[in-house]
Design an enzyme around this catalytic site. Structure first.
Site, PDB file in Angstrom:
ATOM      1  CE1 TYR A  55      -4.099  -1.850   0.484  1.00 34.84           C
ATOM      2  CE2 TYR A  55      -2.794  -3.161   1.995  1.00 34.84           C
ATOM      3  CZ  TYR A  55      -3.923  -2.984   1.237  1.00 34.84           C
ATOM      4  OH  TYR A  55      -4.894  -3.939   1.238  1.00 34.84           O
ATOM      5  CG  ASP A 275     -13.687 -11.452   6.360  1.00 33.12           C
ATOM      6  OD1 ASP A 275     -12.913 -11.733   7.305  1.00 33.12           O
ATOM      7  OD2 ASP A 275     -13.315 -10.821   5.346  1.00 33.12           O
TER       8      ASP A 275
END
Ligand code: PLP
Length: 472
Positions: A55, A275
């Site tokens: 990132y 999740d």
């Protein structure tokens, strides 16, 4: 290069590769001939030459901060400057850095059994961990499939759902997911994730996913009802980040919606994949967010906090019913999926030690953090520059009055300011959040919120007019 990281005068250009004598033996430094500082410079030199960070836009990113050690809620740089880890090092550290029991468990395990192939073989750390997890997971989840990280835990869940339908001779190929979701960076996980800067680039290569409005922006249940009415027989699974959409800005959503999703999916024979890569291991209060909403999913993904945040490990929990769909005399019905390091014994030993810590006074700590967050957010909500605040359990978020989106400038400005003040924050666009390790004290939380107050109270304006420390 930007100011907060080089105020000790380090200049990349002045170093040459000839200076690298002694570099690398600096990790375990018994000999003190190489001063710390020069070692840090060499780290930066090698890093700049050869490391590609996640990132990170290397064209303009500030120099990374070399960290040499960590303890509790604190990281220490090469000058022994402490930095308070208010984001659990990307949401992983649960009890605290270098927690003694976990480090001991890792050390002992590493001496006994480092790694063994996990097909045709097993070992105590994995078997014990599976048993301990099943005891603590929402009821009905009885089988654990190990993998490496959050993304692979999600890939496994999606593949298990799809193949279980295929194995039973009733193939379903559609997955539904929420807008603004984040499920990881591998292809299946990207497909399930909402569209944005992380995934746009790959759009044409991602498989079809039916999008449901995120519960904070629209009527998820009406959309799910419509989807089931129209394409119910194609729909294999709905995947959600239960109760909080993490990466898209800690958007907290309602327990009732999760319960309704469970009710609708169960009635339509559709799997619910929870999740819990972020929410697992106490972040929302109870060990799992599903527990908070009293919801029992068919598949549940874990990673980040699983090992206490010390070693990478992923796990996907499944129901007996899904497992049964793969039991067959027909070898083609096997789940042909695995990773080289599946159920690494050292990672499993860390996870076992971490789980044991959850049985002690971890819950008291989490309640204490929850109370402190609420008090601080209540003060912040009235501050100019704050659009809104939100909280669930030990996760607190402050939405700043600035253009939204991951690429928003204000987040990076706050991060740079906070780092200068000795606090690690990494806002998601215009959303600053505090997601600390559970060992953080009330005084340390005061430091985190103090930084936010000062930033909003004028430090930001000052920084912008003087041009520093932000040039990113
Ligand atoms: C971080 C995250 C992932 C991805 O986990 P990695 O270990 O980074 O691959 C998946 N889902 C959620 C909800 C996450 O927060």
């Amino acid at each position: 290069m930007s100011a907060p990281y080089d105020d000790d005068g380090f200049d990349l250009e002045e170093n040459s590769v000839d200076d690298l004598d002694g570099f690398g033996d600096g990790i375990d430094r018994d000999d003190d001939d190489v001063p710390m500082q020069s070692n840090a410079e060499l780290v930066l030199l090698h890093d700049a030459a050869h490391v590609w960070h996640p990132y990170t836009q290397h064209h303009q990113a500030p120099l990374p901060v070399p960290i040499v050690r960590a303890k509790g809620a604190w990281l220490y740089d090469a000058n022994e400057r402490p930095i308070l880890d208010a984001i659990s090092s990307w949401w992983v550290t649960t009890h605290g850095h270098c927690q003694d029991d976990i480090i001991d468990a890792i050390t002992e395990q590493a001496k006994r059994l480092d790694q063994v192939i996990f097909a045709g073989f097993t070992h105590e750390p994995a078997a014990a961990l599976a048993a301990e997890l099943v005891q603590r997971l929402p009821r009905g989840l009885s089988k654990i499939f190990f993998s490496d990280d959050g993304s692979t835990a999600v890939e496994v869940a999606i593949k298990l759902s799809l193949q279980s339908f295929a194995n039973r001779g009733t193939p379903r190929r559609l997955i539904a997911a929420l807008n603004n979701a984040y499920h990881g960076d591998t292809f299946g996980a990207m497909a399930a994730s909402g569209r944005g800067v992380f995934t746009q680039m790959y759009e044409p290569l991602l498989f079809e996913v039916a999008r449901l409005p995120d519960p904070t922006e629209g009527d998820t249940i009406a959309a799910l009802d419509a989807l089931i009415a129209e394409r119910g027989s194609e729909l294999a699974a709905v995947i959600v980040e239960p109760l909080v959409l993490g990466a898209s800005g800690m958007r907290v959503w309602d327990e009732q919606v999760l319960q309704d999703i469970r009710e609708r999916t169960a009635a339509a024979g559709v799997h619910l994949i929870a999740d819990e890569v972020l929410t697992g291991f106490g972040r929302t209060g109870p060990l799992f967010a599903c527990e908070r909403a009293d919801v029992r999913p068919d598949l549940l993904c874990m990673s980040k906090g699983l090992t206490g945040g010390v070693l990478p490990l992923g796990a996907t929990a499944a129901t007996e019913d899904i497992f049964d769909a793969f039991r067959s005399a027909d070898r083609a019905k096997t789940f042909f999926h695995g990773h080289s390091y599946t159920a690494n014994p050292i990672a499993c030993a860390a996870a076992l030690a971490s789980l044991e810590l959850f049985d002690d006074d971890s819950e008291d700590d989490r309640v204490r953090i929850e109370v402190a967050h609420a008090r601080h957010l209540d003060a912040l909500r009235r501050v100019k520059g704050v659009r809104t605040v939100r909280q669930i359990g030990t996760i607190a978020a402050v939405e700043l009055d600035a253009p939204a989106g991951y690429l928003s400038d204000i987040g990076r400005e706050l991060a740079a300011y906070a780092l200068q003040e000795g606090v690690l924050l990494r806002p998601l666009g215009n959303v600053a959040y505090c997601l600390p390790p559970y060992c953080i004290t009330d005084e340390e939380l005061d430091l985190v919120y103090g930084v936010m107050h000062r930033f909003l109270g004028g430090a930001r304006a000052e920084m912008l007019t003087t041009g520093g420390p932000v040039d990113d």
